[in-house]
Enzyme design. Structure first.
Site, short mmCIF file in Angstrom:
data_model
loop_
_atom_site.label_atom_id
_atom_site.label_comp_id
_atom_site.label_asym_id
_atom_site.label_seq_id
_atom_site.Cartn_x
_atom_site.Cartn_y
_atom_site.Cartn_z
CD GLU A 150 34.35 47.03 49.18
OE1 GLU A 150 33.67 48.06 49.38
OE2 GLU A 150 35.50 47.04 48.74
O1 LIG Z 1 40.94 39.83 43.44
C1 LIG Z 1 41.61 40.67 44.06
C2 LIG Z 1 41.24 42.00 44.10
C3 LIG Z 1 42.04 42.89 44.80
N1 LIG Z 1 43.14 42.48 45.43
C4 LIG Z 1 43.99 43.41 46.14
O2 LIG Z 1 43.22 44.52 46.60
C5 LIG Z 1 44.04 45.69 46.56
C6 LIG Z 1 43.45 46.73 45.67
O3 LIG Z 1 42.19 47.09 46.09
P1 LIG Z 1 41.05 47.55 45.08
O4 LIG Z 1 41.62 47.96 43.76
O5 LIG Z 1 40.02 46.47 45.05
O6 LIG Z 1 40.51 48.87 45.78
P2 LIG Z 1 39.11 49.15 46.49
O7 LIG Z 1 38.15 49.50 45.41
O8 LIG Z 1 38.72 47.89 47.21
O9 LIG Z 1 39.39 50.28 47.43
C7 LIG Z 1 45.39 45.26 46.05
O10 LIG Z 1 46.20 44.94 47.16
C8 LIG Z 1 45.07 44.01 45.28
O11 LIG Z 1 46.19 43.15 45.20
C9 LIG Z 1 43.49 41.15 45.39
O12 LIG Z 1 44.49 40.77 45.98
N2 LIG Z 1 42.72 40.27 44.70
CA LIG Z 2 38.64 45.66 46.72
#
Ligand SMILES: O=c1ccn([C@@H]2O[C@H](COP(=O)(O)OP(=O)(O)O)[C@@H](O)[C@H]2O)c(=O)[nH]1
Ligand SMILES: [Ca+2]
Length: 406
Positions: A150
């Site tokens: 990631e």
């Molecule tokens: O294409 C994307 C994917 C995620 N986010 C941001 O990433 C955060 C959310 O993270 P995610 O749901 O991906 O959680 P993770 O699984 O990475 O912990 C929020 O601020 C979203 O706005 C974004 O800006 N663009």
């Molecule tokens: Ca993410």
């Protein structure tokens, strides 16, 4: 493998159909199944000549909330959200390219935190949606991504988009990604000392575009913004406790509310009688980060690209413009955190968590990673109209594995 042969037949068409102008365009579909939402990225590439690398031409992007992990007990409903996004690709990709356009979904921290059984049930349903689509479904097309990938793939995306991965003078930049459930830090160490002082599992070699990059990267599970809220409230991994009220000095005094995350319901509220404001909040949040993260010396003075929730919270508090992004210092987050936490009544139209979120970001950067107050953060959502997401790096990696690029 017949799928693979199809790739070669359709994507190296130079000697078969040399004057077919349209044959040089191809597509890649990458799903980001994040903890707070699911997103589709449909990338268009153009192979201008057989001897050159395909060029990225554009991206179609769409997202839905909540993420797959919210459907832990209804995997079919979860897969339905993926299907609706995939229907966009049916419209976006010309029919004659469907069967050679790969579709892949990678899930991140939301699914990592679910039980193996529930996570696999969701992935299985998604895999069925893919199999029923007209697109090319490579092996392992639906999976939970390793946290180190990631970080690496987001680093590849940002450095590719800013032009740092081509040419001689490569000045790569480090990346900071703050998701809902996990957070990543990735950079290319410049000093031999860093390699010596870093635990082995924070270092990964990665091959891309004919170069090998030995990167520092780590994904901290449970340190995303929303997981950190639960940790601050003392509610992380507490699903057994029913109806319990979790209180924090980072929340408006009179607040009492409910919150659903990862399929669990939490009740939370402010310190009715006790303290509120930046000072007590910082102490609370500090317990969540202090001494929990590796602090590489080398990063203290260098600048980083930051996106996801770093970006969103900076926009919410007018530190940067939503379209433009901008450059901030770490201390700008601290200044805003103080302003919001010490005047919570004035900010009560925004999220009740704004104070906690800004305080967490401040503590994560300073006490977690060990950045200086004046460390520069380049906040970026898009570069040349392409989202700064690990999905582009993942798509390059996919094309590489399919023999389309090196
Ligand atoms: O294409 C994307 C994917 C995620 N986010 C941001 O990433 C955060 C959310 O993270 P995610 O749901 O991906 O959680 P993770 O699984 O990475 O912990 C929020 O601020 C979203 O706005 C974004 O800006 N663009
Ligand atoms: Ca993410």
């Amino acid at each position: 493998h017949s799928n693979r042969e199809m790739w070669f037949r359709d994507f190296f068409p130079a000697n078969m159909c040399p004057i077919n102008a349209k044959a040089d365009t191809f597509y890649g579909i990458m799903f980001d199944a994040g903890s707070t939402g699911t997103r589709i990225h449909i990338y268009t590439f153009v192979q201008k000549s057989p001897e050159n690398l395909p060029e990225l031409e554009g991206e179609i992007f769409e997202s839905v909330k909540p993420g797959l992990s919210a459907y832990a007990d209804q995997p079919e409903k979860g897969a339905e959200t993926v299907k609706r996004l995939l229907d966009m690709a049916i419209d976006a990709v010309p029919p004659h390219l469907w069967k050679t356009t790969p579709v892949v979904l990678k899930a991140t921290a939301g699914l990592r935190l679910l039980s193996e059984e529930k996570a696999q049930a969701l992935l299985l349903e998604v895999r069925e949606v893919f199999e029923e689509s007209p697109f090319l479904v490579p092996e392992d097309s639906v999976s939970i991504m390793d946290g180190s990938y990631e970080g690496i793939l987001a680093w590849i995306t940002v450095n590719f988009l800013t032009g740092q991965l081509s040419g001689q003078n490569q000045h790569t930049v480090g990346t900071l990604d703050l998701g809902g459930a996990s957070t990543q830090i990735t950079f290319l160490p410049r000093f031999e000392e860093t390699f010596k002082e870093t635990p082995g599992d924070f270092l990964t070699s990665f091959e891309m575009f004919n170069s090998t990059y030995k990167l520092y990267t780590h994904s901290y599970l449970g340190f995303g913004l929303k997981a950190a809220r639960l940790a601050t409230l003392g509610a992380l991994n507490m699903e057994a406790v029913d109806g319990q009220m979790f209180r924090s000095s980072c929340l408006p005094k009179q607040l009492e509310a409910e919150w659903h995350f990862g399929g669990v319901k939490y009740r939370y509220g402010g310190n009715k009688e006790g303290e509120t404001g930046f000072e007590p909040c910082y102490l609370e949040v500090l317990k969540v980060v202090k001494g929990k993260l590796h602090q590489p010396d080398e990063i203290r003075g260098s600048s980083f690209y930051a996106f996801s929730y770093y970006y969103d919270r900076a926009v919410d508090t007018n530190l940067i413009d939503y379209e433009q992004g901008g450059v901030l210092e770490v201390k700008d987050f601290e200044r805003k955190a103080k302003e919001v936490c010490d005047n919570m009544e004035r900010y009560n139209s925004a999220s009740p968590f704004l104070c906690m979120d800004l305080t967490y970001i401040t503590a994560l950067l300073k006490e977690g990673f060990g950045f200086r107050d004046n460390t520069l953060l380049q906040l970026t959502k898009k570069v040349n109209n392409i989202e700064t997401s690990w999905t582009l790096g993942a798509t390059f990696h996919l094309l590489q594995s399919l023999g389309l690029t090196y």
